[in-house]
Design an enzyme around this catalytic site. Structure first.
Site, short mmCIF file in Angstrom:
data_model
loop_
_atom_site.label_atom_id
_atom_site.label_comp_id
_atom_site.label_asym_id
_atom_site.label_seq_id
_atom_site.Cartn_x
_atom_site.Cartn_y
_atom_site.Cartn_z
CE LYS A 202 5.95 -12.53 -0.24
NZ LYS A 202 4.50 -12.37 -0.41
CG ASP A 230 2.89 -15.49 0.20
OD1 ASP A 230 2.10 -15.92 -0.66
OD2 ASP A 230 2.92 -14.29 0.54
CD GLU A 256 0.24 -15.14 2.69
OE1 GLU A 256 0.85 -15.40 3.76
OE2 GLU A 256 0.16 -13.99 2.24
CD GLU A 285 -1.33 -10.94 -0.61
OE1 GLU A 285 -0.78 -11.44 0.41
OE2 GLU A 285 -0.69 -10.42 -1.52
CG ASP A 308 -5.45 -5.87 1.84
OD1 ASP A 308 -4.30 -6.22 1.53
OD2 ASP A 308 -5.85 -4.70 1.71
CG HIS A 335 -1.86 -8.65 2.91
ND1 HIS A 335 -2.17 -7.55 2.15
CD2 HIS A 335 -0.61 -9.03 2.54
CE1 HIS A 335 -1.15 -7.28 1.33
NE2 HIS A 335 -0.20 -8.15 1.55
#
Lengths: 420, 420
Positions: A202, A230, A256, A285, A308, A335
């Site tokens: 992240k 992400d 992402e 997502e 998703d 996701h």
């Protein structure tokens, strides 16, 4: 048997994941992974289970939406639903009064997914067969286009490979934004020992932090393993390009959610700018419909499609996106994580490999190691691969004891937290 | 005075418009125009009123969402909100748990609009001045870009023109899809007598019907008056182009909502195909955010921007869209009608003319003649023009007696219908 649906119930089930910063990212700093959990009862006693995924607060709104949709479902016969699944999908998404609340987006679409997931689970159980989506494929193969006929020959051997080795996964569990460097190191070491080769980090809150964390994880996993980053929509378009360029030295496969999930043309600009650096754009997502995915593909705005199972309108809409992604030759890397998303999406990705894409190139499915213990048929991961599910159904059923303990706000877990 | 917000209440208020086919179109065949109606109480007794618009069923879901947002509002001081309105907007739209339900779309964004509309109404009342949006402009003009400075000089004379003549309107009340030809003729005759010169017709259910109805209305209004057509998303892209081409002989100024409101690139294709016929594309009443409008403008996907006062995040997000539309030199022709939309959007369109566009070319605001009697300061239409409002506030307040009678399901009006 006819399987008349006689009741639809829905409960607000929340897990207090924010207490340990599980799932924290640049935009969602304190998620309590939750579900609006649906149970369908039929006149013959068979049940279908389904849910949509939420982050805690507001789950009661989705529960309210499911209750509004339930009126369209009770009294229907399963056989009538599955023999005109498109008609049933439109019944739920195109009600002359309720469609104003979307259409096909936000709360009402999450609720649609919860209901339809339960219908798919019910159908697979009624058929008594493993692999909900594959069953659909087998029953409907003549209605697919010629593309499917040519894939039909590879059907058996693809299935054999999946049964033997499983579908490749990557892990997001090592590097949530709220984790310390020490915890990150420990989790990364453990993951490498367990055979993981693909890792997601992240990013997006602080550039210096991101550089330090990406350097750390790249050092630990070495140059040949895969790194993804992400940002969870944290940036605008220009900021995304400049920030990610600063992280290019760590060779991420993709960035992402660099910006607003609705900004298709923004993603296209980012994709174009990052292509020379060898970094792709992944998103999906929070991509709310097949119409949005269509444009992402048309505009070359993503290089990895992240479907998703609970944001799109269940299997139905996810199949549409898998087929479009195949047409545009863009790999699908779903996701997952949250609560239960891994359980559901494994069906979709197996379907994609066996019946649509026939390829594992640049394809992998997200995996997060939380909350699987609350499901009656949790995913099985072996050597960083998803092993095909063995129970009939769409793997949506939660342990009734877990549901009761985590019901919000009256379950024992929440009573304890609230009284603290 | 500080005006501390001490309470936020919300009620489900529905009008049984479907009984007479008012508001019927190709996708919404039986709307009951409704609101999630919000009242903000402050410690000094002053109140703010706001709402979002819905079509009946599912209004209770929006009510539930407003209740979830209320926790973020109660305890705040009006002065703190308006001195950092961007921060307050983000507080409502970027809650770490609730943003998953959108973000900024669907039910949660409709609820955000309802709450923010009430805050704007409260602010204008607290200031005791007429024209909420103009007040905002005056207080914040230094924070706008240089564009605004150049417009500043035209401020006074534009305002004078509006006070004298008002803002041009068009009517949608003559030709709902469910109306008979006879009723259509009668309403059209009446409207012409009252000075209307711009007329919108619902189309999209049946081509032969559409041709007959468009021919009828064009004959009645003559060649120099303006005709618009509205398909309410009924078609896919190719179908839209072919269908509208069949109606080109009736010289519509625009085709409204030809396809899915999310299909930006689809609208671009339709725009390009219809340009040689002199027909523009209009859309926006279900365009859920500034990010979507940005792309519609970037892709030349619309020629008329139809903002909605209750779909976007109140005045705040509508101002962003007005400024973008000005940058792209695309006229804004707001969506109105339903219940209360005319009351709100008149403020926005006056702001657009006086402070942003400075032009009436190809600009007009929708008008529908229903349900104004339920408001304490209903819009005033004179000679097919909106006359500027004269009461302080954002014109959101409904008559308490109307609210009580139409509350769902316990108000007298609904008790009578349900017991029938």
């Amino acid at each position: 048997m006819s399987h008349k649906i006689i009741n639809v119930t829905v409960r607000d089930v929340r897990f207090p994941t924010s207490l340990e910063q599980h799932g924290s990212d640049a935009m969602h700093t304190d998620p309590d992974y939750s579900t609006a959990y649906v149970v369908i009862d039929t006149d013959c006693g068979l049940k279908g289970f389904g849910f949509t995924f939420t982050l805690g607060k507001g789950t009661e709104i989705v529960v309210c939406a499911v209750e509004a949709l339930a009126g369209l479902v009770v009294g229907k016969f399963l056989q009538d639903i599955v023999s005109d699944f498109r008609g049933f999908y439109r019944l739920l998404t195109s009600d002359g009064q309720m469609r104003w609340l979307g259409p096909e987006k936000g709360v009402i679409h999450l609720a649609t997914a919860a209901v339809l997931n339960a219908v798919w689970d019910l159908w697979a159980r009624a058929e008594g067969k493993v692999g909900t989506v594959l069953r659909y494929y087998e029953k409907n193969k003549i209605s697919f286009t010629s593309m499917t006929h040519e894939l039909l020959s590879s059907f058996s051997c693809s299935q054999d490979l999946m049964l033997k080795e499983g579908y490749p996964a990557y892990t997001t569990s090592c590097a949530w934004l709220g984790y310390s460097d020490q915890l990150l190191k420990q989790l990364c070491t453990d993951a490498l020992k367990s055979g993981w080769t693909k890792f997601k980090v992240k990013v997006g809150a602080d550039l210096e932090d991101d550089i330090r964390r990406c350097r750390l994880i790249r050092q630990m996993i070495g140059p040949s393993n895969t790194l993804m980053i992400d940002a969870n929509q944290r940036w605008d378009v220009a900021e995304a390009i400049s920030w990610v360029s600063s992280l290019a030295e760590f060779k991420p496969l993709w960035i992402e959610e660099p910006t607003s999930p609705d900004d298709i043309l923004g993603h296209a600009a980012i994709s174009k700018a990052l292509a020379p650096l060898g970094i792709g754009v992944a998103t999906g997502e929070q991509c709310h419909s097949r119409v949005m995915f269509k444009q992402f593909l048309q505009a070359s705005a993503l290089q990895f499609v992240q479907i998703d199972s609970c944001r799109l309108g269940s299997v139905n809409e996810n199949l549409a996106v898998l087929l479009m992604a195949h047409k545009f030759q863009v790999p699908v890397c779903p996701h997952a994580g949250g609560v239960g998303l891994c359980e559901l999406v494994q069906h979709l990705i197996l379907f994609d490999y066996i019946c649509v894409s026939g390829s594992l190139s640049n394809r992998m499915c997200e995996y997060v190691d939380h909350l699987h213990e609350h499901f009656t048929s949790p995913v099985v991961i072996h050597n960083a691969h998803y092993m095909p599910p063995k129970e009939p159904g769409y793997s949506c059923e939660m342990l009734e004891s877990s549901v009761q303990r985590h019901q919000y706000p009256d379950g024992d877990v929440w009573k304890m937290i609230i009284n603290k």
